[in-house]
Design a protein around this motif. Structure first.
Motif, short mmCIF file in Angstrom:
data_model
loop_
_atom_site.label_atom_id
_atom_site.label_comp_id
_atom_site.label_asym_id
_atom_site.label_seq_id
_atom_site.Cartn_x
_atom_site.Cartn_y
_atom_site.Cartn_z
N GLU A 144 0.31 -1.21 -0.57
CA GLU A 144 -0.18 0.35 0.19
C GLU A 144 0.89 1.32 -0.24
O GLU A 144 1.02 1.95 0.76
CB GLU A 144 -1.12 -0.21 1.31
CG GLU A 144 -2.11 -1.57 1.55
CD GLU A 144 -2.60 -1.16 2.73
OE1 GLU A 144 -4.18 -1.26 2.56
OE2 GLU A 144 -2.32 -1.05 3.69
N HIS A 145 1.84 0.92 -0.85
CA HIS A 145 3.08 1.90 -0.88
C HIS A 145 4.16 2.44 -1.85
O HIS A 145 3.10 1.24 -2.71
CB HIS A 145 3.94 2.50 0.44
CG HIS A 145 5.18 1.26 0.52
ND1 HIS A 145 4.78 -0.02 0.56
CD2 HIS A 145 6.08 1.77 0.30
CE1 HIS A 145 5.88 -0.63 0.84
NE2 HIS A 145 6.90 0.99 0.03
N ALA A 146 3.92 3.35 -2.13
CA ALA A 146 5.00 3.73 -3.56
C ALA A 146 6.07 4.51 -3.68
O ALA A 146 6.01 5.76 -1.95
CB ALA A 146 4.26 4.80 -4.32
N VAL A 147 7.19 4.10 -3.83
CA VAL A 147 8.89 4.71 -4.03
C VAL A 147 8.73 5.02 -5.84
O VAL A 147 8.95 3.96 -6.70
CB VAL A 147 9.68 3.54 -4.15
CG1 VAL A 147 10.73 4.68 -3.67
CG2 VAL A 147 8.64 3.27 -2.47
N VAL A 148 9.41 6.37 -6.35
CA VAL A 148 9.89 6.60 -7.58
C VAL A 148 10.45 7.30 -7.39
O VAL A 148 11.22 8.04 -6.18
CB VAL A 148 8.27 7.60 -8.04
CG1 VAL A 148 7.01 6.59 -7.90
CG2 VAL A 148 8.44 8.52 -7.93
N SER A 149 11.68 7.40 -8.31
CA SER A 149 12.61 7.95 -9.13
C SER A 149 12.31 9.13 -9.64
O SER A 149 11.66 8.59 -10.60
CB SER A 149 14.18 7.20 -8.52
OG SER A 149 14.01 6.39 -9.79
N THR A 150 13.38 10.28 -10.13
CA THR A 150 13.06 10.88 -11.30
C THR A 150 14.77 11.22 -12.04
O THR A 150 15.08 10.61 -11.39
CB THR A 150 12.85 12.36 -10.22
OG1 THR A 150 13.60 13.09 -9.13
CG2 THR A 150 11.13 12.58 -9.90
#
Length: 935
Positions: free
Chosen positions: A362-368
């Motif tokens: 139930e969580h998200a991790v993103v990189s730019t």
């Protein structure tokens, strides 16, 4: 479980392309089962980043569409079961697993799956669905996600995948999928909500053979293909608990199983849920380049870097059937608005370009694009920060100062990685953060050697020592996997310099100005050069169907601005990193070489080649020569090198200058175009009399063979057929044939037939190349006046329109393969190069740029002679070589093209140049230097 997902189109600078020098050296059998593992050994002196191993790029778990793993060692950590694929070591830190297997893709859930460098899928871990059967599905003893019989130990998956080359492995909670190089998707495992996308068995109970498309006991223990509409090629996939996802070559996202996001926000009837549907709504018309699925939601990023999220509706997990959870209950969407249709995540992501995404429970991790990590959903522990879990915000801790390229989200842990370090945070109950035991970063409780890691911390183990480069990262249910490749000393030093420069640039702040950025970029380029020099081997053998639009970093932009495009150093700096000592003679190379596993298929497409080739070559000669008993023991020789192309880029001039070297003996036809124009079976003389077969081709080098025999045993000859490079395009084209449906490529055929061959490719600014070809191929129109710049502008405009119509109707790859239109397509170098990098060791490929070759001709000739291991000429010989008038030069005979034509074509070719620049890790392939005065 959840996997990272990174867009497929761009391959970033800083990637090193290293080859395994000999195919035979990296494919043998492990000595003792279980498991029977293919051993892929790297030569001791060449242990840096094996890229296109055994011919393919991989995708590193989930829907990882870009930064595909070139191939490396599998690392694992976490719960100590067979899902780690190792028998010992400290499971609290990343350590090597299956270290005799070269891996190009990894995926993790309650089980693990990897794609090896030979395209074979291996699975390990649980094969049952015990541990929670949401929606009332009873646990099955054999839900089938391993795709095979046998134990939980690593084993090969075959069935319908046998003979296929898998470029990506994907794991859901209780099911598995695989993407093949030819764009097909296969699935196996639990099918209770149609997540396999196809029919399975077990409608009534686990042992029921009746077909089913869903149902509590519906499952399949063997791989079968997921059907998609005709013309749809799948380039990547992802899987959650009950949902599956796939992306096609046009960037269209499909979902099926327990998901209403592609069905207007409403779950389809369970019996119909297996049918893949395109996601529309706000995503309609947008190209998706990154996506991943969690337990109750999924997220997708577009090529513009926007992120969209959607709840897949209550998954019925952990007893919530009678008490459903509220949508977006844990803030997993990172936004407000309708939770059941895709919605845009904004907040701190506005103005950022997201490149990598991962969905946990139930969580998200993103990189730019700038290497920053943003998180939302779940608890503070999973986000690696404090603050609201409803909106994205920067993760803190040790990763904040690093350049993150990969992210992962497990069930109750998170992770990220730069090229040089792995970071973990979250619950460490199962040791899946990778920081080890009793680490000061952990929230230790009395009597325990592990504890929560509240903010991102650097993982321990050998990777933390700085001599490995991370290529992929994936979070499973209670474990994690990564791919990393060993660095040599030069690359370690270069990475250290790059890190130092980056730290100095950061410390300097805004006042440091462009100089700090230039310093940092220079150090980064040094690292790139170091990695690139250490020889490469062959992840999608893809054809790379989409047009990438990568953004240049501030450091890169600063260096471009400061670059002296006219300096001798600029023109020659890319040569030395490509030159390596030739390790084996032709005879020894052939003796050691192991034919590819695909050879029976390759051989069937060119029987005349393999029936004619000798069993070995005479060690007396440098060239591939042998005595032919059928021709009175006459010495016969094949060309030692091949100038593959590209046409109108200077191949003729290079060949004729080489021919003036005393050790170079010309063939009867400089560029016979036998490989790309003479079909099999032979139909007529073609360019190789008497009948166009392989014997006739060899005869073209018979004069050279006599001189090698009588004048110099170290003499060589070469083939300069300049269309060979563009005869690849992902489809076998020996003798152009558009109706031949085969997956055998030209580079594959040539690799198995002539594995020792040295290959040279010359690229020229595609705009100038196109203009030159336009004039050159008008030579037969003797009754017409010379074409004008206005004629060329009209042709360019019409052919760009033709290309776009073709691409819209048939797809990008089809139009490249069919050269529609021919000369426009031949400047799309990036669309052909992967076929060669995928199958040939990097140290057997020399890439030259025409503009650099013309500016520093002697230095380039020195590099070519070194590449071919030919002796240095004497000064009189140099005068003979360099005194030659430029061959086949006509560009000074026609007027410059119109400025508006150049602008039109520069815009058209820009994405292909950007892709080429990232593939070869060098800005010179952007052609940012001023164009030549002519043409």
């Amino acid at each position: 479980m959840a996997r990272p997902a990174i867009f497929f189109i761009v391959i970033y600078a800083g990637w090193a392309f290293q080859a395994l020098s000999l195919h035979h050296e990296h494919v043998t059998r492990a000595p003792s089962p279980p498991p029977a593992i293919r051993i892929i050994k790297l030569p001791p002196a060449r242990e840096l980043l094996p890229t296109f191993v055994s011919g393919r790029m991989g995708r590193s778990s989930g829907a990882q569409m870009t930064r595909p793993s070139p191939g490396g060692t599998l690392f694992s950590w976490g719960l100590n079961e067979w899902r780690l694929a190792r028998k010992g070591g400290d499971n609290a830190v990343p350590e090597a697993a299956l270290d005799n297997l070269q891996v190009i893709s990894v995926a993790a859930s309650r089980h693990s799956a990897v794609a090896a460098a030979d395209g074979v899928v291996w699975t390990m871990g649980h094969n049952d669905s015990r541990g929670g059967g949401g929606h009332g599905s009873p646990p099955l003893d054999a839900s089938g996600q391993l795709g095979r019989g046998g134990s939980t130990a690593p084993g090969r998956v075959e069935g319908a995948l046998k003979g296929k080359f898998v470029v990506q492995a994907i794991t859901g909670r209780y099911h598995t999928m695989a993407v093949t190089e030819d764009g097909e998707l296969y699935s196996w495992g639990l099918n209770d909500w149609g997540q396999l996308g196809r029919a399975a068995v077990g409608a009534k109970n686990e042992n029921d053979p009746s077909p089913c498309f869903s149902g509590a006991s519906c499952h399949s223990g063997i791989p079968e293909r997921v059907p998609f509409p005709d013309g749809v090629k799948i380039v990547g996939g992802a899987a959650g608990r009950y949902v599956s996802m796939a992306l096609d070559q046009n960037g269209v996202l499909y979902t099926w199983g327990h998901d209403g996001c592609s069905n207007g926000g409403k779950l389809p009837p369970r019996a119909e849920a297996y049918r893949p549907k395109a996601v529309e709504g706000p995503l309609k018309g947008k190209r998706v380049v990154a996506f991943d699925a969690g337990y109750v939601f999924w997220l997708a990023a577009t090529e513009q870097g926007e992120v969209y999220t959607c709840n897949t509706q209550d998954d019925g997990y952990a007893g919530t059937l009678e008490n459903p959870r509220n949508y977006n209950n844990a803030g997993e969407l990172g936004r407000e608005g309708d939770p059941l249709t895709p919605g845009l995540v904004q907040g701190e992501l506005v103005g950022k370009k997201v490149e990598a995404v991962a969905a946990g429970r139930e969580h998200a991790v993103v990189s730019t694009a700038d290497g920053r990590v943003y998180t939302w959903g779940g608890r503070d522990l999973l986000m690696g920060r404090t603050g609201s879990n409803k909106v994205p915000a920067l993760a803190l801790g040790a990763l904040a100062k690093d350049n993150v390229r990969y992210v992962m989200a497990g069930e109750y842990h998170s992770g990220a990685a730069s090229h040089s370090a792995i970071y973990g945070w979250g619950s460490n109950d199962y040791l899946c953060t990778g920081v080890g035991r009793n680490n000061p970063v952990q929230e230790l409780k009395k009597g325990r050697d592990r504890g929560n890691v509240n903010t991102p911390a650097k993982a321990a183990g050998v990777i933390a020592q700085g001599n490995w480069q991370v290529q992929a990262l994936v979070g499973g249910f209670q474990h994690a996997l990564a791919i990393a490749a060993k660095l040599d000393d030069a690359a370690i030093a270069a990475n250290t310099a790059a890190a130092k420069a980056e730290a100095e640039a950061a410390a300097g702040g805004a006042g440091a100005g462009a100089q700090a950025a230039v310093t940092q970029a220079a150090a980064t380029d040094t690292a790139v050069a170091a990695t690139t020099t250490t020889t490469a081997a062959a992840t999608t053998a893809s054809g790379l169907d989409a047009d990438p639009k990568p953004e240049m970093s501030a450091a890169e932009a600063a260096k471009v601005a400061a670059e002296d495009w006219t300096s001798k150093e600029f023109h020659t700096s890319y040569l030395a990193p490509q030159l390596h000592p030739i390790r084996y003679s032709v005879a020894e190379y052939q003796h050691r070489y192991r034919l590819s596993d695909k050879n029976p298929r390759i051989k069937a497409e060119a029987l005349d080649v393999f029936e004619t080739l000798p069993g070995g070559y005479d060690r007396k000669y440098k060239s591939p020569c042998w005595r032919d008993p059928k021709r009175n023991n006459e010495l016969r020789c094949l060309p030692y090198f091949h100038i593959l192309g590209v046409s109108k880029c200077g191949t003729t001039d290079l060949y004729h200058r080489l021919s003036k070297h005393p050790q170079m003996f010309e063939s009867r036809n400089k560029g016979p175009h036998w490989w790309d124009e003479c079909p099999y079976p032979a139909k007529d003389a073609c360019t190789a009399p008497p009948n166009g077969d392989f014997n006739g081709y060899i005869d073209l080098f018979q004069d050279a063979a006599k001189k090698i025999e009588t004048v110099d045993p170290d003499g060589v000859s070469g083939d300069a057929s300049s269309n060979t490079f563009t005869a690849a395009s992902g489809v076998y084209l020996r003798g152009a044939s558009w109706d031949r449906n085969t997956s055998v490529t030209m580079p594959e055929l040539m690799r198995d037939a002539t594995p020792w061959q040295r290959n040279i490719v010359i690229f020229r600014n595609p705009v100038d190349r196109y203009y030159s070809a336009f004039h050159y191929y008008r030579w037969w129109l003797k009754d017409q006046p010379p074409p004008t710049p206005e004629d060329f502008h009209k042709t360019a405009t019409e052919e760009i329109a033709t290309w776009r119509r073709c691409a819209e109707t048939h797809g990008h790859k089809y139009c490249v393969r069919h050269y529609n239109p021919q000369q426009l397509v031949k400047g799309m170098y990036s669309e052909f190069i992967m076929d060669w990098l995928n199958h040939w060791p990097r140290d057997q490929l020399l890439f030259l740029r025409n503009e650099d070759y013309a500016s520093t001709q002697r230095e380039h000739m020195e590099a070519v002679l070194s590449f071919l291991d030919m002796r240095k000429p004497t000064e009189p010989e140099w005068e003979h070589i360099m005194g030659m008038k430029t061959a086949n030069k006509n560009s000074d005979k026609y007027k410059p093209m119109l400025p508006e034509t150049r602008a039109l074509l520069e815009s058209f070719y820009r994405p292909y140049n950007e892709k080429l620049s990232h593939i070869l890790a060098d800005r010179r392939w952007l052609w940012l230097d001023p164009p030549r005065q002519y043409g």
